[in-house]
Structure formats: C-alpha cells, structure tokens
Design a protein around this motif. Structure first.
Motif, short mmCIF file in Angstrom:
data_model
loop_
_atom_site.label_atom_id
_atom_site.label_comp_id
_atom_site.label_asym_id
_atom_site.label_seq_id
_atom_site.Cartn_x
_atom_site.Cartn_y
_atom_site.Cartn_z
N LYS A 186 0.79 -1.04 0.15
CA LYS A 186 0.05 0.10 -0.09
C LYS A 186 1.01 1.29 0.06
CE LYS A 186 -4.05 2.16 1.09
NZ LYS A 186 -5.14 2.26 -0.06
N ASN A 187 1.98 1.30 0.90
CA ASN A 187 2.89 2.27 0.95
C ASN A 187 4.19 1.84 1.11
OD1 ASN A 187 4.14 5.12 1.23
ND2 ASN A 187 2.94 5.41 3.14
N PRO A 188 4.96 1.51 0.30
CA PRO A 188 6.35 1.29 0.21
C PRO A 188 7.15 1.91 1.15
CG PRO A 188 5.43 0.86 -1.76
CD PRO A 188 4.64 1.64 -1.19
N ALA A 189 7.05 3.39 1.02
CA ALA A 189 7.97 4.22 1.46
C ALA A 189 7.99 4.38 3.09
CB ALA A 189 7.74 5.63 1.06
N PRO B 122 15.07 -2.14 8.97
CA PRO B 122 16.47 -2.93 8.60
C PRO B 122 16.29 -3.88 7.55
CG PRO B 122 16.08 -2.79 11.07
CD PRO B 122 14.84 -2.30 10.40
N TYR B 123 14.95 -4.81 7.60
CA TYR B 123 15.06 -5.82 6.54
C TYR B 123 14.90 -5.17 5.19
CZ TYR B 123 12.43 -9.51 4.00
OH TYR B 123 11.98 -10.36 2.87
N VAL B 124 14.20 -4.05 5.17
CA VAL B 124 13.84 -3.39 3.82
C VAL B 124 15.14 -2.65 3.33
CG1 VAL B 124 12.43 -1.87 2.49
CG2 VAL B 124 11.35 -3.24 4.18
N LYS B 125 15.77 -2.17 4.20
CA LYS B 125 17.15 -1.47 3.91
C LYS B 125 18.01 -2.61 3.41
CE LYS B 125 17.71 2.42 7.21
NZ LYS B 125 18.47 3.08 8.06
N MET C 147 11.46 -0.46 -3.69
CA MET C 147 9.72 -1.04 -4.30
C MET C 147 9.22 0.31 -4.56
SD MET C 147 7.48 -3.41 -4.33
CE MET C 147 5.67 -3.53 -3.96
N PRO C 148 8.78 0.51 -5.87
CA PRO C 148 7.92 1.62 -6.05
C PRO C 148 6.43 1.57 -5.68
CG PRO C 148 8.34 0.36 -8.23
CD PRO C 148 8.85 -0.47 -6.93
N ASN C 149 5.64 2.44 -5.68
CA ASN C 149 4.48 2.60 -5.19
C ASN C 149 3.66 2.37 -6.68
OD1 ASN C 149 1.54 3.11 -4.29
ND2 ASN C 149 2.09 4.43 -2.63
N GLN C 150 2.91 1.15 -6.46
CA GLN C 150 1.92 0.72 -7.67
C GLN C 150 0.70 1.40 -7.79
OE1 GLN C 150 4.76 0.25 -9.25
NE2 GLN C 150 3.93 -1.51 -10.69
N ASN C 151 0.19 2.02 -6.55
CA ASN C 151 -1.03 2.60 -6.24
C ASN C 151 -2.11 1.63 -6.49
OD1 ASN C 151 0.05 5.55 -6.20
ND2 ASN C 151 0.49 5.13 -8.23
#
Length: 861
Positions: free
Chosen positions: A812-815, A821-824, A834-838
């Motif tokens: 829903k909101n990758p940012a 830490p896991y995403v970093k 990961m971009p936001n695909q809306n």
C-alpha cells in the motif's frame, strides 16, 4: 434473476474493465463511471473471454472486395486471421512466395492477372449434410472463380476459374456429401467468349450453374470431371443443395424473368424498372444426379471453351430441370435442415414463401405442369408447390436454422430486423432491430443438417453511428445476438474493417483440427514434401549460368547462409526451410527494397524468386519477432556487376584486446555457460520428476528444448578446438553460440516448467485468480519472478518471512517501510526501491491470496 444475482454473474467482466476504471472498486462503481446498464454488463459477461479461454465457435466470413476470408471467434468476436484467397496477403507471404504465386496464377482469366476479388459465400465440406471442417470453399462474384482453403493449416490451396460464366453469385454451395460445389451465374452473358449485340439477348445470352467435382481424397476440385448446366438468361441468384428427401436436387432463384435488357443511355427505363415489372420470377429446380449422367454422353452436352455444358434441351428431356414461380426479385433460397422445405425471401415482397419438396416431387412425377417457359422448361404451379407464406416485413432476404423443429431466423433488409418464425406452422414468434440494413445472417452451423443455434450473427451493411468515425468509408457491423431465450438479445457490435463482408459460415471449434506445425520440409500449398527441402548442414548456393539457387534454413536466431553473393542480372531463387519444431515459432524472410517476403512457419519450406537487376548491398532479415535475438537474425545479399572492376578497399583496423583480456573474457563466458547449464539441468530434473511426458503439450516443448540443446555438442567442440589452437577470438565467438543455444533451451524449458506447474498446482480461489491478474497488470512481474531471485526478491515465502499485514502495508505504501532494517537490506542488495504501484485495498488483499496460493504450491515453482 434478481439484480444481485446478475451482478454475481457479471463479475467475470471486472478484469476487462480494470484498466479503464482504475478508481473503481466495485462492479457498481464501474457501471456508474461508464454509464453502463444492468443489461450492458450482462451482455459483456456473455461475450468476455478471460485470457487463455477459447471460443466455442469459429466463424469464416467472406472479405468482400478484399478477396480474402476473415476468421473470428464466437462469443468473443475476436478476429483471429485474414486468409489470403484471391488477392495477396503480406503477413502470410501469400502472393509473394513462389508457392502461393502458383496458386494465385490459377486464377488468371484468359491469361490475364486478376489482382482483386469480391469474395462472397463461404461453405464447408459436408458429410450427410453436417459440417466436417476439413476444407472451406469460397466464390469470387466479380471474376467467376472458386477457391479451396485447407483448414488443416488455413491456407488457400486451389483456385479454379469458370470457363463459361462471366458473372456469378450462386456459389459456393456444397452437396450433402461434398460431391459437388455449385457455382451459379448472376448476370446473363454469352457462354462463349465472342461478341454479340444486346439485340441477341434472348437467343444467345445465357445463365448457367457449374457443378465442380470435389475429390475428397486429394482435397482438390477435379476440373476434368466438372460440368455446367445451361440455363435461360433470367439472372440466376443464390443457390442451395437439397438434403435428406431432396438430396440430389439443387435450387436456384432468379430475377428478370422479363429478360429486360436496359438502355438508360438511350432514354429507356433503367434495369431496375424493367427487371421488376412481373409479379413473379422463377425458382430453378434441377437434379444433379441425373445431370452428371447426362454429362457422360456427348449427345447431351456442348463443349464450350474446353468445358462440358449440358444443354437445356437435354436436361428437360431427361426430367432434370424445372421452374416454379416465386415472388418478384427474390434473393435468398434456403433448404431446411431436414431437406423437406425450401424457403425463399423476396426483396420486393413482405412474405417469405415456404415450398414443400414432397409436393414438388409429386407434381414432377405426375408431370402436372401449368406450361413451359420460352426455352421449353416445364413450369410447376406455385400454389400447388407451396406449403404456405408468412408476412415477415419489408425486404426478407436470407434465412438460417436452429435445432428446434420448424424454427427459422430471417433477415429483413429494409426493416433492419431479424425475424424468428415457425416455417411449419407459419407464424411469427419474435423480432429484433439490428444496426443497420442486414444482409446475410447465420445461426451457429445454421445452414447444415444439424444446426447448433445458441447465437445468431447479423451482417449489417451500414453502421452509420455505431462506431468512432473513421472517414466516409465506414466499417460494416457484425452483431452477435443471444437466441437462447424467448426473446432475442443483442449482445455485441463488431466493426469489420476489411472489404464488404458478405456472408459467413460458423462451425463448432472442436470440429476444426488444424496442425500446429508442418512436417519438416512441407510445401504448404500442396501438403507434400517440398523438392527443395533443406536440412541443417545442407545449406548451399548453386549456380547454373545466370540462375542462382540458394538452399537456406532459418532457426532461432540465424539465417544460413548469412552472406549471398550474385551477379547483376542473375535470376535468384532462395528456398528457405524452417528448422523449428515448436508451435508458434514462425519466421519471416524479407530482402530490403526488392519486394520479397515469405512466411516460414515451423517445418515449412517456401521459395522466393527475383531478378537481381541492381547492384548493391541488400540486407535480409527475419520479419517475425521470434526471439530475444530477433534483430540479429539477418544477412546480406551482395549484387555485383560482373563487367565492372572494383577497387580493393582496405579494412579498417580494429583495436584488438590483449591476450590477457581475451583470456578473461573467455573465462567469463565459460562461467556464464556453466551457470546457464545448471539452470537447464534443474529444469530438466523438475520436468522429469513430475512426469512431463504424460502431457503432450509439455512434451512437445521439451522436445523442442532438447533439439536446441542437441546443437551444443558440435559448437562446443569448435570452441574447444579454437582455444586449443590459441585463437581466442574464435573460441569466444563459438562459446557465445553455445550460450545462444543454452538460452533458447532454457527459454523453452522454463515455459514448459511454468505450464506444467500451473497444470499440477492446486486450483486457485476466485480471490487468488484476481490477485494473479492484479500482480500481472500491476507490473509486479517486472521485478519479481516466482520461484527465483530476479531484479527483486522471490515472492515465494514472503508472507512467512513477514506477515500478511506487513505485506499489505508495504504494498500500500512502500516508503513507510524503507527505514526498516529488513527493507534496507533488500534495497542495498538489489540496488532499487519498491515503487508505489497505487494498488487499491481489494487488489492487495487478492494479491496476498495469490501469494498464499504460491506458497501452497512452492515445490512447483
């Protein structure tokens, strides 16, 4: 059915609307945004075909002035193919390769090339009046010709030119066991090729019906066993063949019983006035079984332009030709599925007339006639032959049938309607408006002895306001009508952008058995092995005087040879064999600026011939995007002038890599090949462990992959030999070729694995299925590959590594998760975020269900 239930039925259309209605979450939202009614959504659901689902019926439509045939599906109304018939069709190379040129040349008239056609009435081969789906026939109204299309590969294999008819409309109509294909004339003309003034009309001008003998074992018309029946100059129109009790008989209606000859330029009334003065025209009734016997005896026929023409006198004396009055200017004549009735629609009458064949036969047997026409043909009393008439509306034309006994559907040109009525009890049951001015119509297999019904097709001559404007030349409109209920329902409009499609025939899709590939080296126009078939290793160039013959092959992703040198003025023939074995791996062959093109389907051999009349360098290439290295699939034709001296031009010296650099590059490609081979072996193990050979489609893909892999041994030997000699340049090139074969192997193998995995996996829930669609349409597969790490992490096990809620929030909101830490760690590893695909909440929830389905079947990915 209440509205909620109908909405549930209509959920299938959600995917179709998703792209156009990104902001909509529910069916009701979509309907509101697009101003759709409940009826619209139900109609859409009836025709929508999810990706991969096939149509129930296949329709073959004439292409009108294009001279071609259009193939589309029902209920989707998706156009699948244009088949080149009387005119060239570049995609298939029809009219460009030598083999198809030979077919088109059969259609010459008096030695003249005819470069257009007006294809009109398609017809299938039949057995006991049922469609068999082996061959399709179609006529050319403008230039009296008949074509045979082989439905094993959907290619035109024969064109026959009528030697005596100058214009025709009553073809192609097939007898119940495909003994003959009938082709009746339209505008009367002298049967020979001589000049006669119009004043000789009644004495010299004639109509005719040709009975083309079809050889079912060869799949070709036997011209020598075909013959024609001479008819009066009444402007014969449409035809149909009897079946059941009327088997052996044929029926042709006509207009201009007045034998009016026009002369508007002389101040006389035009044809349209003089040809419609009489109240009645004539339905021609003839017995082709008697006629074929007459055609064996010289006393019964004349030879005109090398062709046997049975005379009117001989046919009348043998009891094989009769006339019955019919309403003026009729157009359609249709024999009912049981062969007991003949239905005629009159353009200038409001009635449809139903003739009873049993009554006709009884009157013939008793010789109960009301007189003879000027040519001595017995005339049967119309009232005694009729079962009855029904008032349908203005301009009844054509009819089609359904399984229900006595039910018929008829088109009304002037009223722009289809009428459903009962031809036995003579009453109208239903009618529907169409858009606009319908000509022919068809119900599924509706002209056979066992019609299927279910849908009707309305072939409308005008579309006016139905579609986006595209200039003064409007498309025509083929409309799909649901006829399963008590009332007909219009459910789809399809613009037809090719020619003026005149008529269609439909067939159950499962009756068609087209081949997926050709046997290696097949000439598709004869179905036999091509004499110039070229296998791998047989490629060569041969010269005999000024004739150069090239024997070439094509296979992903190269053409062999890649250099062809000829002299200016040489006649060049290139025979090309596709070495592909996998379906849908088609290649095209074109030479720039020389008007050369061929379509080379898997296993096919085709040829192109041209004169190299201009010196220069001409690239040739594959025109069909066949692989990742499609652009590299090319070569050069060099045309030099033998009478000209060419100066030597020094090659530009290229900067060479050092030996150390070459050694490093060689080791790098070796490592790449080893890694690629490891992928291949893992795929092979998976396929073998899962018993791929039990699934024919998968087995075919694996066979193709192994064929590619089998090429590696010889190429690898060349690479090793070059390395042993110290020729690192050649070693690297050959190792690159090894990699090409590996990539092709892996590509096909992975396709096989994906398809087998889908077949073995547990069934998807509706939510998971929607989730897969959201995953694909949302572009997720651009970074994520199920079952392996790609540009992004493998989604298999992603929920176990986190949680459903976490995946929902991240999607829903990758940012919002970038600093975790896991995403970093993921961002650092893959060097992307990961971009936001809306995506909407419902799409994300469905996609989570899809990911859970992946985890349930993790051993398959």
């Amino acid at each position: 059915m209440n509205f909620l239930k109908k909405c549930a039925v209509s959920l299938a259309v959600l995917a179709a609307f998703a792209v156009q209605a990104v902001a909509a979450d529910t069916l009701q939202d979509i309907m509101k945004e697009r101003n759709l009614s409940e009826k619209d959504v139900i109609a859409a659901a009836k025709t929508y075909q999810p990706s991969g689902r096939k149509d129930e019926y296949i329709v073959f439509s004439s292409g009108g002035q294009s001279g071609q045939v259009i193939v589309y599906g029902v209920p989707s109304m998706r156009i699948y193919k244009y088949i080149g018939v009387f005119t060239p069709e570049p995609w298939q190379g029809y009219g460009y390769d030598d083999e198809s040129k030979a077919v088109l040349e059969q259609g010459k008239i008096r030695g003249r090339d005819i470069t257009w056609g007006d294809s009109h009435h398609p017809a299938f081969t039949e057995k006991n009046g049922e469609y068999t789906g082996d061959y399709l026939f179609i006529n050319d109204k403008a230039n009296p010709r008949l074509a045979v299309i082989n439905l094993h590969d959907f290619e035109t294999v024969q064109i026959v030119t009528n030697p005596v008819i100058k214009s025709e409309h009553g073809g192609a109509f097939v007898t119940p066991n495909s003994e003959y294909v009938m082709e009746a004339s339209q505008y009367a003309a002298p049967l020979d090729n001589n000049y006669y003034p119009i004043e000789n009309y009644a004495d010299v001008f004639r109509g005719a019906v040709t009975l083309w003998k079809f050889d079912k074992t060869k799949g070709r018309i036997d011209v020598d066993k075909s013959f024609t029946l001479e008819l009066p100059p009444y402007m014969q129109d449409l035809s149909d063949a009897g079946k059941g009790p009327s088997d052996g008989w044929g029926f042709i209606n006509s207009f201009n019983s007045e034998m009016y000859t026009g002369g508007i330029e002389k101040g006389l009334p035009p044809f349209e006035a003089g040809m419609s003065r009489n109240d009645n025209d004539y339905l021609h009734v003839f017995n082709w079984k008697i006629l074929e016997k007459l055609a064996q005896d010289k006393k019964n026929y004349k030879v005109i332009n090398g062709h046997r023409v049975v005379t009117i006198d001989a046919a009348v004396k043998a009891g094989a030709l009769f006339l019955i009055p019919e309403p003026k200017s009729p157009h359609g004549v249709d024999v009912t599925p049981d062969g007991k009735y003949i239905v005629v629609g009159g353009k200038l009458d409001t009635h449809a007339s139903v003739y009873d064949f049993a009554k006709i036969k009884a009157l013939i047997d008793k010789k109960d006639f009301i007189g003879k026409d000027p040519y001595g043909i017995p005339i049967i009393d119309m009232k005694k032959a009729l079962h009855g008439q029904v008032e349908l509306g203005l301009g009844p034309l054509h009819s089609s049938f359904v399984p229900e006994d006595g039910i018929i559907y008829t088109s009304l040109y002037v009223d722009s309607q289809i009428v459903k009525w009962d031809y036995k009890n003579l009453k109208v049951l239903d009618r529907i408006n169409v858009h606009y001015n319908i000509g022919h119509l068809d119900t599924m297999e509706g002209k056979s002895s066992k019609p299927k019904g279910k849908y009707a097709l309305s072939l409308d001559k005008l579309s006016i306001d139905r579609f986006n404007p595209v200039g003064p030349l409007h498309p025509q409109n083929h409309q799909l009508i649901d006829i399963t209920g008590p009332k007909m329902e219009l459910i789809y409009d399809m613009p037809i952008p090719l020619g003026e499609p005149h008529d269609v025939v439909s067939i159950a899709a499962d009756k068609l058995k087209p081949q997926a590939t050709y046997d290696m080296g097949t000439n598709s126009r004869t179905g036999k092995p091509h004499p110039a078939v070229t296998l791998a290793g047989q490629e060569r160039v041969e010269r005999k005087g000024n004739n150069v013959t090239v024997y070439a092959t094509m296979v992903r992703s190269h053409i062999n040879p890649e250099h062809i040198t000829v002299n200016k003025g040489d006649k060049v023939t290139i025979h090309i064999t596709s070495l592909e074995r996998a379906q849908d791996e088609t290649h095209g062959f074109a030479i720039d600026a020389l008007n050369v093109h061929a379509s080379i389907e898997p296993g096919k051999t085709a040829s192109v011939t041209f004169v190299a009349d201009e010196e220069g360098v001409f690239p040739y290439y594959c025109t069909e995007f066949c692989s990742a290295l499609h652009l590299e699939m090319m070569g050069y034709l060099f045309v030099k002038d033998p009478n000209k001296k060419y100066e030597d031009i020094k090659k530009m010296s290229l900067q060479k890599l050092s030996k150390e650099q070459l050694e490093a590059e060689y080791k790098k490609i070796l490592a790449t090949n080893e890694a690629t081979d490891a992928v291949i072996q893992s795929v092979v193990k998976f396929l073998t462990d899962k018993g791929y050979d039990k699934y024919p489609e998968i087995k075919a893909l694996v066979t193709d992959a192994l064929n590619q892999y089998g090429n590696i041994k010889d190429v690898k030997a060349k690479a090793d030999a070059a390395y042993k000699k110290g020729d690192l340049d050649q070693a690297i090139l050959w190792e690159n070729q090894v990699w090409q074969y590996m990539v092709k192997t892996a590509d096909v193998g992975l396709r096989a694995k994906a398809r087998l995995s889908k077949m073995l996996a547990s069934p998807m829930s509706e939510a998971a299925s929607r989730g897969e669609a959201a995953y694909l349409t949302g572009g997720c597969n651009g970074c994520h590959v199920i079952g392996q790490v790609s540009s992004g992490p493998d989604l298999t096990g992603a929920i176990d590594r986190t949680s459903e809620q976490w995946v929902f929030e991240f999607t829903k909101n990758p940012a919002s998760k970038y600093d975790e830490p896991y995403v970093k760690e993921l961002i650092n590893y893959f060097n992307l975020r990961m971009p936001n695909q809306n995506m909407k909440d419902g799409e994300i929830k469905d996609m989570i269900e899809y990911m859970k389905w992946i985890d349930q079947n993790a051993d398959l990915f």
